[in-house]
Motif scaffolding. Structure first.
Motif, PDB file in Angstrom:
ATOM      1  N   UNK A   1       0.825  -1.217   0.000  1.00 44.47           N
ATOM      2  CA  UNK A   1       0.000   0.000   0.000  1.00 44.47           C
ATOM      3  C   UNK A   1       0.853   1.259   0.000  1.00 44.47           C
ATOM      4  N   UNK A   2       0.499   2.255  -0.840  1.00 39.76           N
ATOM      5  CA  UNK A   2       1.286   3.485  -0.901  1.00 39.76           C
ATOM      6  C   UNK A   2       1.097   4.385   0.308  1.00 39.76           C
ATOM      7  N   UNK A   3       0.012   4.188   1.039  1.00 38.76           N
ATOM      8  CA  UNK A   3      -0.221   4.967   2.244  1.00 38.76           C
ATOM      9  C   UNK A   3      -1.132   4.184   3.166  1.00 38.76           C
ATOM     10  N   UNK A   4      -1.129   4.526   4.454  1.00 39.03           N
ATOM     11  CA  UNK A   4      -2.000   3.868   5.412  1.00 39.03           C
ATOM     12  C   UNK A   4      -3.400   4.444   5.283  1.00 39.03           C
ATOM     13  N   UNK A   5      -4.347   3.594   4.978  1.00 37.15           N
ATOM     14  CA  UNK A   5      -5.742   4.009   4.850  1.00 37.15           C
ATOM     15  C   UNK A   5      -6.601   2.764   4.685  1.00 37.15           C
TER      16      UNK A   5
END
Length: 359
Positions: free
Chosen positions: A284-288
């Motif tokens: 994942x490119x970011x935590x979400x």
């Protein structure tokens, strides 16, 4: 004297939406009890001081505690039988753990409770402090190793072979009831009917061909079976895994393929056919919270694993329950960790893209 038999608890009939086509119902019902391929199925042996049953002592007016723990030799037979199923190359991993809270299968050795197992995913509805499998007699005795193979077969989703609608067995029902109400089973008529005489629906059967050699087949003494004539003198399976048993296990739990390449966070066509499966790794490119799903026509199961110490740990899963092309779930993915998305298509009902999507 008749053999000691395993006794399964009655299972509620599955409920489906009114008007659903019969072939669709059969496809869904046949898979309800099966595990998602790739599952790490943990088992443990119950043996703490508090693991015991309180049973009455006839004529004594008091009770005694019967521990659930089994001797090491008993546990070793069960371990060896788990290994035999595993060594077929199935896509499930059968792993022993010491903590019951981590185990889907919890095994006891209660001599007062016979031998039995929850069938497949029915084990998930059993409380964490209760057995999902029990062995009520000595597994080290001659010919009893098959009891452990049989119960593990139930845990993998198999049902009794002599109840197959394809068996064509004609019973002397009065003789069957009389035989089972005596020692060593002492069954009432309801239990005998449920475990022997009741005929399974076609979608419940292990295979469309009856296998008298199956590990899931009971042994029967003379005088209980009227037809086919060759079984009037008794039915004696060898107590080992048959070729059809192995085919069943590999059909439902085929060996896993190597994971595919990294998947960007967009729609990825899968092109899966009925019974096929695909795995994808995600960074994942970011935590979400992402929505992960399959789209198109088909009955799909979607499972997300988080990699920890190089091994997948179950994070979330979704079975679409028969709704074509709609197995989607929201999952919180953390940047810097890796995830595996596993998609399995059970059946296809028309043209359409099947894809995994993350956004």
């Amino acid at each position: 004297m008749t053999a000691r038999y395993c006794s399964l608890a009655p299972r509620p009939a599955p409920a489906f939406a009114p008007g659903m086509a019969a072939e669709r119902v059969a496809a869904l019902a046949g898979g309800q009890r099966m595990w998602v391929n790739g599952t790490v199925l943990h088992y443990c042996f119950l043996g703490a001081d508090t693991d015991a049953s309180v049973v009455p002592m006839p004529g004594a007016g008091r009770s005694r505690r019967e521990p659930w723990a089994g001797a090491r030799a008993q546990r070793d037979v069960v371990r060896d039988c788990f290994a035999e199923w595993q060594d077929l190359g199935i896509g499930l991993e059968l792993r022993e753990v010491g903590d019951r809270s981590e185990a889907e299968l919890r095994i006891g050795f209660r001599p007062d409770d016979g031998s039995w197992s929850a069938v497949g995913r029915d084990a998930l509805s059993v409380g964490l402090h209760d057995c999902t499998m029990n062995f009520g007699w000595d597994l080290t005795a001659p010919g009893e190793r098959g009891t452990a193979l049989h119960q593990i077969g139930h845990a993998l989703g198999m049902l009794h072979e002599h109840q197959s609608p394809y068996a064509g067995l004609l019973w002397d029902e009065d003789a069957v009831y009389a035989e089972l109400e005596g020692p060593p089973n002492h069954w009432n008529r309801e239990r005998t009917y449920h475990n022997i005489l009741r005929r399974l629906d076609a979608d419940e059967a292990n295979s469309p061909v009856w296998d008298p050699l199956s590990i899931m087949e009971y042994a029967f003494p003379p005088g209980l079976i009227l037809e086919p004539e060759r079984y009037r003198a008794g039915l004696r399976p060898p107590g080992t895994l048959s070729a059809a048993d192995k085919e069943f296990a590999l059909r439902w739990y085929p060996p896993l393929r190597r994971p595919g390449p990294l998947v960007p966070f967009r729609s990825v066509p899968l092109g899966l056919g009925p019974g096929q499966q695909a795995d994808f790794r995600l960074d994942p490119p970011q935590t979400r919270t992402y929505t992960v799903g399959t789209f198109g026509d088909g009955d799909a199961v979607l499972v997300v694993f988080e990699e920890r110490d190089g091994e997948p740990r179950y994070l979330a899963g979704r079975d679409d329950g028969g709704t074509p092309g709609n197995a989607a779930l929201g999952v919180r993915l953390v940047k810097g960790r890796r995830y595996v998305v596993r998609v399995r298509l059970y059946s296809s009902w028309g043209a359409g893209e099947t894809a995994v999507m993350c956004w």
